[in-house]
Scaffold this active site. Sequence first.
Site, PDB file in Angstrom:
ATOM      1  N   TRP B 113       0.814  -1.219   0.000  1.00 38.99           N
ATOM      2  CA  TRP B 113       0.000   0.000   0.000  1.00 38.99           C
ATOM      3  C   TRP B 113       0.848   1.270   0.000  1.00 38.99           C
ATOM      4  CZ3 TRP B 113      -4.432  -0.499  -2.006  1.00 38.99           C
ATOM      5  CH2 TRP B 113      -5.142  -1.680  -1.841  1.00 38.99           C
ATOM      6  N   ASP B 194      -1.254   6.762   6.385  1.00 39.74           N
ATOM      7  CA  ASP B 194      -2.439   6.008   5.993  1.00 39.74           C
ATOM      8  C   ASP B 194      -2.799   5.082   7.149  1.00 39.74           C
ATOM      9  OD1 ASP B 194      -4.301   4.285   4.954  1.00 39.74           O
ATOM     10  OD2 ASP B 194      -3.080   3.619   3.263  1.00 39.74           O
ATOM     11  N   LYS B 218     -12.486  -0.995   6.789  1.00 36.06           N
ATOM     12  CA  LYS B 218     -11.857  -1.987   7.672  1.00 36.06           C
ATOM     13  C   LYS B 218     -12.457  -1.842   9.068  1.00 36.06           C
ATOM     14  CE  LYS B 218      -8.617  -2.364   4.367  1.00 36.06           C
ATOM     15  NZ  LYS B 218      -8.536  -3.458   3.397  1.00 36.06           N
TER      16      LYS B 218
END
Lengths: 395, 395
Positions: B113, B194, B218
């Site tokens: 990511w 993030d 999430k």
Amino acid sequence: MSLEREEPHHFGAGPAQLPTQVLQQAARDLLNFNNLGLGVGEISHRSKDAKKVIEDAKAHLKELMNIPDTHEVFFLQGGGTTGFSCTASNLAAAYVAKTGEIAPAGYLVTGSWSQKAYEEARRLHVPAEVIFNSKDFNDKKYGSIPSESEWSDRIKGKKFSYVYLCENETVHGVEWPKLPECITADENIELVADLSSDILSREIDVSRYAMILAGAQKNIGLAGLTVYIIKKTILDEISKVHDDELYKLGLPITPIAFHFPTVVKNDSAYNTIPIFTLHVMDLVFQNLLSKGGVPAQQRENERKAKILYDVLDQYSNFYNLPVEKSCRSKMNVVFTLKKEGLDGKFLQEAEQRGLTGLKGHRSVGGFRASIYNSLSLESVQKLVTFIKDFAESNA
Amino acid sequence: MSLEREEPHHFGAGPAQLPTQVLQQAARDLLNFNNLGLGVGEISHRSKDAKKVIEDAKAHLKELMNIPDTHEVFFLQGGGTTGFSCTASNLAAAYVAKTGEIAPAGYLVTGSWSQKAYEEARRLHVPAEVIFNSKDFNDKKYGSIPSESEWSDRIKGKKFSYVYLCENETVHGVEWPKLPECITADENIELVADLSSDILSREIDVSRYAMILAGAQKNIGLAGLTVYIIKKTILDEISKVHDDELYKLGLPITPIAFHFPTVVKNDSAYNTIPIFTLHVMDLVFQNLLSKGGVPAQQRENERKAKILYDVLDQYSNFYNLPVEKSCRSKMNVVFTLKKEGLDGKFLQEAEQRGLTGLKGHRSVGGFRASIYNSLSLESVQKLVTFIKDFAESNA
């Protein structure tokens, strides 16, 4: 924990009322989808069940709109505003790939949404110009669309990367009665249209559009997703241009989640597509198919618009209709009171009859009755009766 | 039309399981919100009720995370991927405004990511460089984070527009145990993080971050929205730069719906924010507050991670843990079987016990147990028992 509700009569411009049956099914699927023991919002966007939601939504939309094989359907997050940006950057890239040149996009401005789309293209430094602004033909106000003879000369012999219009302007209640022939007849023009507020409200010939975009929150679902329908040849063109080439030309690079070929290659799941929101959209599509599809919906919409405009015309000494008859929207009926000081009373008494969401857009004032697909003929009949009663009691 | 369901034990990496109570309330509100007779997804994003949803979500998040007044909270459509793009373009603009110069962004790459975030900055022609890639310290594989002494020299005396990291890498199961001090101690460095997969899973000091982004799907809701927390001074800086100036400098112009100052000025409703999706997020916040907030959740998460890693360590002759102990993720526990040919059996038998979503990411293989906030200790205990039983039956 009941999921029953009395049928609403909500005339808001969007996010708009949805069919109760659709919401009931969506509510159940939020907890337990396909008997998985998990909700549709809790599964991986790459799971078999999620992929089927994407495939079903695409297939049902294709069926409803008779989308030909020349065109591709995909979904992006956002609504019209995100669409303004990524339409400009993707379509400018397509033109560069096809011609090796840069040409301006041409915007047909008939209200604030097409105006905003134009402004965003300019802001991103996508070459763009206004072909006409309907304000210039109507005393500096929106409310009309000039006849083709008044502006078709402006496109003759010119090159455009694409020509853009908004089929229905929700704020001003102006709708293109049909596509302009000087545009559709020109094989060199790629027509891009924003159908956010009238998609699936009437039959259209998709083959005449290079691209259609439509935010979900009026006729087809919850806010958060936009439908795109695009000619496959244009997708191919965009995928041929390297980002660095666009950069050298001073054209914007589309953020990856909005780069059309990347999204299509990944079947709308390059990044995490909101599967619950897409499922609601698919339930709306299924609901519409079960009720006879777009032709049946169009008949009902025409009936709804007719009885509403008829009563306003009938009481034209009391109500004012600012939009020219030839381009009155069948989705957003805009009107004002001729007498001053009664607006609050109108809204209050409407609400007492369960008729909500009638306040006009803040930039226009007065009233706006949005009568999207989910608004039943019965709801509109109730509004018609109220409009008549109010005029008679307050004349 | 029942909204009951058996409590799931779903270990998928996201979109992830949500609290059943939250989904039940959301399902009811989908039909009839605040007794309006209309669902929360059917009201105008500018209505009183919608504004309250936005305000409530902000206030509850501020309370949960102790967000200081120096920072602003807002919401954007999309998830991490859209965040990669607009973070790069907005933060590059802030640096230009502050210094009159351009400097590269620095990325600390610890998994796919953070790597993707870096690639998107480069793709958009935002100057960016990798400060370190943890693969280079670990036999070309993700699974570790080098100690600061191994890379802190690389930032000394250098200017960065911002430094970026991903606190928890869901694919590889690598989590920063704490923020790197060489970054947080440097007053000239704006740290962007993030937190998509670990927001609200543990207490953090928001004041140490210039910006936090976190996709909802999430720990905090359905896919479709991202939380942003940003220092107000940075917002001010971005708003000082004119788009044309960025264009001249060869920096990207952020699409208007993702231009941070525009969004904040309009209280996250410049364009139509998906109010239903935001309401679900707020219900998750409320649910967490009612259960003791982040400190209580953190204790439970630590307990969950401990018992799961303990059993895997205990059966280390049977299971392989590819991530270094010092940076094992408390959210995504990645493991493989040492014996070949048993992966299918493991998944099948897990499913027979109602334990789903355990398949590893396609790029890594093996298994991944995502144990986000909504996964109860009881669910993890069931998984621990299964892991033990499976090892003993198949050793």
